[in-house]
Design an enzyme around this catalytic site. Structure first.
Site, PDB file in Angstrom:
ATOM      1  N   LYS A 191       0.869  -1.189   0.000  1.00  0.00           N
ATOM      2  CA  LYS A 191       0.000   0.000   0.000  1.00  0.00           C
ATOM      3  C   LYS A 191       0.897   1.227   0.000  1.00  0.00           C
ATOM      4  O   LYS A 191       2.016   1.194   0.521  1.00  0.00           O
ATOM      5  CB  LYS A 191      -0.888   0.024   1.248  1.00  0.00           C
ATOM      6  CG  LYS A 191      -2.189   0.792   1.053  1.00  0.00           C
ATOM      7  CD  LYS A 191      -3.148   0.019   0.171  1.00  0.00           C
ATOM      8  CE  LYS A 191      -4.489   0.702   0.060  1.00  0.00           C
ATOM      9  NZ  LYS A 191      -5.499  -0.189  -0.498  1.00  0.00           N
ATOM     10  N   ASP A 228      -6.451   3.956  -5.636  1.00  0.00           N
ATOM     11  CA  ASP A 228      -7.135   3.873  -4.347  1.00  0.00           C
ATOM     12  C   ASP A 228      -7.869   5.201  -4.165  1.00  0.00           C
ATOM     13  O   ASP A 228      -8.230   5.832  -5.154  1.00  0.00           O
ATOM     14  CB  ASP A 228      -6.085   3.606  -3.242  1.00  0.00           C
ATOM     15  CG  ASP A 228      -6.693   3.000  -1.981  1.00  0.00           C
ATOM     16  OD1 ASP A 228      -7.372   3.740  -1.264  1.00  0.00           O
ATOM     17  OD2 ASP A 228      -6.498   1.807  -1.717  1.00  0.00           O
TER      18      ASP A 228
END
Length: 415
Positions: free
Chosen positions: A107, A147
């Site tokens: 991430k 995202d």
């Protein structure tokens, strides 16, 4: 007593520890999984439209690659922190493990609001980020994706910048790209489609017919809007929707396609003609199904007792705190955890990556059929673990996934 506010990384670690304990894994498994393998913070300069130079800070956390390359999104949001990125990369490892795709968790992101910059500035910032990240990622190493506040256009800039820095055009380095530039059909819809599908399965398990089921939806971004649209296609009625602009309700059901078109223009649900504004909290509305598709820590020990929905299906990452999980278990609320409910995005990102590596493209139907098959299989396996061990679905999902990752680590000789 107010719930102790844990940061998201502590919550992720607790969830992993709880599942490791239930499984009775070797202590080495939690010892390896409790922290990411590598965490990066990097600063890079960008020229602004007025000629000034501003430096930006980017993050990337690579949690575990026992099962395959790191995988996970990049978010541009003012609240991005190093701990948030570490937590999200941890969740990604298990989200990949849930549906059995050969990836580990990653991430990344930056603490910026894209709306503060011109399009040219945003492109230069995105390219600066991609250039700084280039030595640490690649098609077979770490594969980022969009995202919060990032999209296919930003991924395309990053693919191009990565090619400039490395001298090699490798479209599979980033997923979530536009369909006409090495993207996959059904990728945009994938996360929301999966949330709606998992909600439908869970409603069936607790004896509620999806036809006519009443739904509350928090968040109307990419995930929330498609989750609402597909659950409506399955026969349910979305009766209340809330986002950062306000909350709207219609007891006869909100037309989700019309709402999506409205939100695309106005960037919020406020003022939508097909529903009334309401002061009702979307999380505690009198419905059968609640789909939290916004941000972390929305359902807490403070408000969990007020939740009336029989099924909660997490479209967002980490919307429920451990305190709320305990209350839901006690109150008989079935919660479909984020690592299963919203795993459709990464599942179809994997299909996009496979298509890129093969320089092939599949039809929309082919992708959705593969996604449905993978997620339904995962749901059934996790439900079986839940029944066998007498645990909640979140614990069962972690148990299923941790076993897969632990087996891979064992094979590699990590413990």
């Amino acid at each position: 007593m107010a719930e102790k506010t844990l940061n998201v990384f502590e919550i992720a670690q607790l969830q992993v520890k709880h599942a490791c304990d239930k499984l009775g894994t070797d202590p080495a498994v939690y010892e390896i999984l409790k922290n990411p393998m590598r965490v990066m913070e990097f600063n890079f300069p960008v020229k602004m439209d007025d000629g000034t130079i501003k430096t930006f800070t980017g993050y990337r956390s690579q949690h575990n690659n026992a099962c395959g390359p790191f995988k996970g999104g990049l978010r541009f949001h003012p609240n991005v922190t190093l701990d948030e990125v570490k937590a999200l990369s941890t969740w990604m490892t298990f989200k990949c493990g849930v549906t059995g795709i050969p990836y580990g968790g990653g991430k990344g992101g930056m603490a910026i609001d894209p709306n503060d910059y011109s399009k040219g500035e945003l492109e230069r910032i995105s390219r600066g980020f991609a250039a700084a990240l280039a030595p640490f990622i690649g098609e077979k190493v770490d594969v980022p994706a969009p995202d919060v506040n990032t999209n296919g256009e930003i991924m395309s800039w990053m693919v191009d910048e990565h090619a400039k820095v490395t001298g090699e055009f490798a479209p599979g380095t980033y997923t979530g790209k536009p369909v006409d530039f090495y993207g996959s059909l059904a990728r945009t819809e994938a996360t929301g489609y999966g949330v709606a599908m998992m909600a439908r399965e869970a409603l069936g398990k607790v004896g509620i017919d999806v036809n006519g089921a009443k739904v509350a939806l928090q968040g109307c971004g990419n995930v929330g809007s498609y989750a609402g649209m597909y659950i409506e296609e399955f026969g349910a009625k979305v009766v209340i929707v809330g986002d950062h602009t306000g909350t709207i309700a219609n007891p006869d059901g909100i037309d989700m396609k019309a709402l999506m078109a409205y939100v695309a223009e106005t960037r919020g649900v406020k003022g939508f003609a097909g529903a009334q504004p309401t002061d009702q909290n979307v999380l505690t509305a009198d419905v059968d199904l609640l789909m939290p598709c916004a941000l972390e820590n929305q359902l807490t020990a403070e408000n969990a007792n007020d939740v009336k929905a029989k099924v909660v299906c997490e479209g967002a990452n980490g919307p429920t705190t451990p305190g709320a999980d305990e209350i839901f278990a006690k109150n008989g609320v079935t919660l479909v955890p984020d690592i299963l409910a919203n795993s459709g995005g990464v599942t179809v990102s994997y299909y996009e990556w496979v298509q890129n590596l093969q320089r092939d493209s599949w039809s929309f139907e082919e992708v959705q059929v593969k996604q449905e098959k993978a997620m339904k299989k995962a749901f059934d396996a996790i439900w079986a673990i839940k029944e066998e061990y007498g645990v909640d679905m979140r614990t069962a999902a972690y148990m299923s996934s941790i076993k897969r990752v632990a087996d891979a680590m064992k094979r590699r000789g990590w413990y």
